[in-house]
Design a protein around this motif. Structure first.
Motif, PDB file in Angstrom:
ATOM      1  N   TYR A  95       0.830  -1.235  -0.114  1.00 52.93           N
ATOM      2  CA  TYR A  95       0.077  -0.067   0.008  1.00 52.93           C
ATOM      3  C   TYR A  95       0.751   1.117   0.001  1.00 52.93           C
ATOM      4  N   ALA A  96       0.125   2.396  -0.374  1.00 49.65           N
ATOM      5  CA  ALA A  96       0.907   3.541  -0.369  1.00 49.65           C
ATOM      6  C   ALA A  96       0.077   4.756  -0.267  1.00 49.65           C
ATOM      7  N   ARG A  97       0.587   5.644   0.573  1.00 48.45           N
ATOM      8  CA  ARG A  97      -0.256   6.955   0.665  1.00 48.45           C
ATOM      9  C   ARG A  97      -0.329   7.913  -0.463  1.00 48.45           C
ATOM     10  N   GLN A  98      -1.462   8.244  -0.862  1.00 49.12           N
ATOM     11  CA  GLN A  98      -1.674   9.271  -2.120  1.00 49.12           C
ATOM     12  C   GLN A  98      -2.510  10.244  -1.493  1.00 49.12           C
ATOM     13  N   GLY A  99      -1.987  11.533  -1.526  1.00 45.08           N
ATOM     14  CA  GLY A  99      -2.744  12.911  -0.973  1.00 45.08           C
ATOM     15  C   GLY A  99      -3.127  12.687   0.510  1.00 45.08           C
ATOM     16  N   ASP A 100      -3.773  13.331   1.050  1.00 44.58           N
ATOM     17  CA  ASP A 100      -4.134  13.295   2.489  1.00 44.58           C
ATOM     18  C   ASP A 100      -5.048  12.250   2.995  1.00 44.58           C
ATOM     19  N   HIS A 101      -5.886  11.592   2.195  1.00 45.77           N
ATOM     20  CA  HIS A 101      -6.648  10.849   2.661  1.00 45.77           C
ATOM     21  C   HIS A 101      -6.906   9.545   1.900  1.00 45.77           C
ATOM     22  N   GLU A 102      -5.822   9.404   0.832  1.00 49.08           N
ATOM     23  CA  GLU A 102      -6.179   8.137  -0.174  1.00 49.08           C
ATOM     24  C   GLU A 102      -5.146   7.095   0.183  1.00 49.08           C
ATOM     25  N   VAL A 103      -5.375   6.050   0.429  1.00 52.26           N
ATOM     26  CA  VAL A 103      -4.418   4.855   0.538  1.00 52.26           C
ATOM     27  C   VAL A 103      -4.641   3.770  -0.807  1.00 52.26           C
ATOM     28  N   VAL A 104      -3.720   3.680  -1.335  1.00 52.20           N
ATOM     29  CA  VAL A 104      -3.726   2.851  -2.515  1.00 52.20           C
ATOM     30  C   VAL A 104      -3.215   1.494  -1.989  1.00 52.20           C
ATOM     31  N   VAL A 105      -3.986   0.495  -2.470  1.00 53.41           N
ATOM     32  CA  VAL A 105      -3.810  -0.887  -1.950  1.00 53.41           C
ATOM     33  C   VAL A 105      -3.635  -1.842  -3.170  1.00 53.41           C
ATOM     34  N   THR A 106      -2.269  -2.424  -3.463  1.00 49.18           N
ATOM     35  CA  THR A 106      -2.221  -3.575  -4.293  1.00 49.18           C
ATOM     36  C   THR A 106      -2.226  -4.846  -3.746  1.00 49.18           C
ATOM     37  N   ALA A 107      -3.156  -5.650  -4.133  1.00 44.71           N
ATOM     38  CA  ALA A 107      -3.326  -6.915  -3.697  1.00 44.71           C
ATOM     39  C   ALA A 107      -2.443  -7.864  -4.431  1.00 44.71           C
ATOM     40  N   PRO A 108      -1.821  -9.029  -3.646  1.00 46.29           N
ATOM     41  CA  PRO A 108      -0.751  -9.825  -4.049  1.00 46.29           C
ATOM     42  C   PRO A 108      -1.199 -10.711  -5.227  1.00 46.29           C
ATOM     43  N   ARG A 109      -2.486 -10.870  -5.415  1.00 43.95           N
ATOM     44  CA  ARG A 109      -3.187 -11.731  -6.556  1.00 43.95           C
ATOM     45  C   ARG A 109      -4.127 -10.683  -7.213  1.00 43.95           C
ATOM     46  N   PRO A 110      -4.392 -11.370  -8.260  1.00 41.49           N
ATOM     47  CA  PRO A 110      -5.209 -10.286  -9.200  1.00 41.49           C
ATOM     48  C   PRO A 110      -6.810 -10.778  -8.440  1.00 41.49           C
TER      49      PRO A 110
END
Length: 496
Positions: free
Chosen positions: A93-108
Motif C-alpha cells: 500500500y502507498a499513501r496518496q494525498g491526504d486521505h487516499e491509501v492505494v492498495v495493491t493486492a498480491p493476487r489478481p
C-alpha cells in the motif's frame, strides 16, 4: 505442454483487463471522495482509545465485492496504516494525498470476487489534518468522531461516500469508567476485556453512509426506554453539560414522541433504534443526524428546551440517512426537507403555519441579498451548509407542496422514503416522482426555487402563501420563527 499453454492463454485476457479502481466515486463536488472498483457490504471496526494521550489503534475488517477486475484499489483514510491483508494475503500500500491509501493486492482480483480487507492502523487523530482541517474532536474526558461530509478518515478506513452504504459493527475498548456511544443497538453489554479496560459494542443492521457512523467517548449518563413503535430508545448526556443539562434532557427525551409524529408524515421509522446524544459545551458547534442517534451541541439548549432541533435531526433519519444523497450536490434533499419538517411541527403545535413561515422567510431577505444567489439545488462545494440550503430550501419544498396540492404532496413524502429506503436519490428523481404522483409538470417550480440565483417572483400559488405586502417588520412574526432561526444558525456551523 499444450494444456499448460491453453491455461496460460485463457488467463491472459483477465490479467490484461485488470485496472486500478478509480480514486473517486464520481461526486462532482468532491471528486476524490469515495472510490471505484468495489462495493462494501459491511465494516467490522475494532478500536482501542487512550483518552489522555488521544491515541487510537484499530483493526477494521471490510467485506466488499469487486465491481471490476482490479489491479489495485483505494481506501479513504488519514491515520497511519501498519498493515493490510486482502483475502488473507499481505498487500502492499502507498499513501496518496491526504486521505487516499492505494492498495495493491498480491493476487489478481476478478470482477464479482468477494473481498475481505483487514487494515491495522494507529495514530493521534487530533493531530491529523485532511481536507484542510481536523474533524476529530479531543475533549477533556474523551473524544468525538462526528462530522459531515467527512469523519471516517480519522478513525476507520472506508469507501467514504454516501453512495456506498454498508452495515456496521463498532467495538471500542476504553479505560474502565469511560462510556462509548455509537450507532444502532448494543448486541452485548459493556464487558471487561483486560484489567482496567472495558469493551463497548454497537451494531447497525441497516446500511449506513460512512459519515453517519460516529463515536462519542467520555463521561455520559445513558438513559434507555422503549418507543411507542416498540423500538429501543437510547439517549446519552455528557456529565459536563452543566447549566444545559435539564433543557437538553427536556428536548432529547421527546425523541420518541417526535418520531411517532414523523411516522405519520414520512412513513414507518426506517431503523432499529432511536435516540440522541448531548455533548459538553464548546466541543462541537452543530448537530448531526448520525444514523439512529443524532448528536447535539450543548449550545442548542442554552435558551431552554429546543424540540425544533430534535425534529430537524430526526427528520433526517428519513431524508438523508435512510434515503441518502446520490451526490453532495443533492444536499437540498437532506436539509430542505428536514427544515420543512420544522415548519410542519410548527403547524402541529400551533406556533405558526407553513404559509406564515414561508411569508416571513420570503420577506426576511430583500431582493438585493446575497442569500438569493445560492442555488439550493446546486449550491457549490463551499455552500452545502449555506443558510439558503435550509431556509430557501424549505421555501422550495413549500412551493412544491402548493403546486402539487396537499394530498399529492404528502403521498410524495411517503412514496419517496418507501421506494428508496436504504438507498440513495437525487433531485431529478424526486421531481419525476412528484410529477408522476401529481400528474403535473413541475419543472418551472423546481427550476425557479432550486436553480435560479435570484429572488423568485411569486405566482398565484406563491402569492397565496405570502398574502400581504410591505416590509417584514410590519408583519406578525410566527411564534416558531425565532426557535427555528436559532436552530439554523447553529446548524450552519457544520460548514466549519
Amino acid at each position: 505442454m499444450t494444456v499448460a499453454l491453453a491455461v496460460a492463454l485463457t488467463g491472459a485476457p483477465a490479467q490484461a483487463a485488470a485496472a486500478p479502481g478509480a480514486p473517486g466515486i464520481g461526486d462532482p463536488y468532491f471528486p476524490d471522495y469515495g472510490n471505484g472498483g468495489y462495493d462494501v457490504s459491511h465494516y467490522d471496526i475494532r478500536v482501542r482509545y487512550h483518552p489522555g494521550a488521544d491515541v487510537l489503534t484499530g483493526t477494521t475488517t471490510i467485506l466488499a465485492r469487486a465491481s471490476q477486475d482490479l489491479s489495485s484499489f483505494n481506501l479513504d483514510f488519514a491515520l497511519n496504516v501498519t498493515s493490510i491483508k486482502v483475502n488473507g494475503w499481505t498487500a502492499t500500500y502507498a499513501r496518496q494525498g491526504d486521505h487516499e491509501v492505494v492498495v495493491t493486492a498480491p493476487r489478481p482480483i476478478s470482477r464479482n470476487q468477494f473481498l475481505t480487507i483487514v487494515v491495522q492502523y494507529e495514530g493521534v487523530p487530533s493531530e491529523v489534518v485532511a481536507a484542510g482541517y481536523t474533524a476529530w474532536t479531543k475533549t477533556s474526558d474523551g473524544a468525538l468522531a462526528i462530522g459531515q461530509p467527512e469523519i471516517a478518515w480519522w478513525w476507520y478506513p472506508s469507501n467514504d461516500h454516501p453512495r456506498d452504504k454498508a452495515t456496521h459493527d463498532i467495538s471500542v475498548l476504553v479505560p474502565d469508567g469511560v462510556e462509548v456511544l455509537s450507532n444502532g443497538v448494543m448486541p452485548r453489554a459493556p464487558r471487561a476485556e483486560i484489567p482496567g479496560w472495558t469493551r463497548w459494542s454497537w451494531r447497525s443492521t441497516r446500511p449506513m453512509a460512512s459519515y453517519l457512523a460516529f463515536m462519542a467517548i467520555g463521561q455520559y449518563e445513558i438513559v434507555t426506554d422503549t418507543a411507542p413503535n416498540g423500538l429501543p430508545v437510547i439517549n446519552a448526556y455528557s456529565e459536563n453539560l452543566a447549566e444545559y443539562a435539564t433543557s437538553a434532557r427536556a428536548s432529547i427525551e421527546r425523541t420518541s414522541e417526535v418520531v411517532e409524529w414523523a411516522e405519520g408524515i414520512f412513513g414507518p421509522y426506517p431503523f432499529e433504534a432511536m435516540g440522541g446524544v448531548a455533548v459538553a459545551p464548546s466541543t462541537i458547534g452543530f448537530a448531526l443526524e448520525n444514523q439512529t442517534r443524532s448528536t447535539y451541541a450543548a449550545e442548542f439548549f442554552r435558551r431552554g428546551s429546543d424540540p425544533y432541533v430534535v425534529v430537524h435531526e430526526n427528520a433526517h433519519q428519513w431524508f438523508g440517512d435512510s434515503v441518502a444523497v446520490d451526490t453532495w450536490q443533492d444536499i437540498w434533499l437532506n436539509e430542505g426537507f428536514a427544515s420543512y419538517a420544522e415548519w410542519l411541527w410548527s403547524e402541529y403545535t400551533g406556533e405558526g403555519t407553513a404559509d406564515e413561515l414561508f411569508e416571513f422567510y420570503y420577506n426576511l431577505y430583500p431582493v438585493t441579498s446575497s442569500f438569493w444567489t445560492v442555488k439550493p439545488g446546486d449550491p457549490g462545494p463551499p455552500n452545502i451548509f449555506h443558510p439558503a440550503v435550509y431556509d430557501r430550501g424549505a421555501m422550495a419544498v413549500h412551493q412544491i407542496r402548493l403546486a402539487m396540492g396537499d394530498n399529492a404532496f404528502f403521498a410524495l413524502l411517503k412514496a419517496w422514503t418507501s421506494a428508496r429506503k436504504d438507498g440513495n436519490g437525487n433531485i431529478a428523481q424526486l421531481q419525476a416522482l412528484a410529477e408522476a404522483i401529481s400528474g403535473r409538470d413541475l419543472d418551472a417550480v423546481f427550476t425557479t426555487w432550486l436553480y435560479t440565483p435570484t429572488k423568485p417572483a411569486l405566482g398565484l400559488a406563491g402569492a397565496a402563501a405570502a398574502r400581504s405586502a410591505g416590509p417584514t417588520a410590519t408583519r406578525t412574526e410566527p411564534k416558531s420563527f425565532q426557535k427555528i432561526n436559532a436552530v439554523h444558525q447553529e446548524l450552519a456551523n457544520k460548514n466549519w
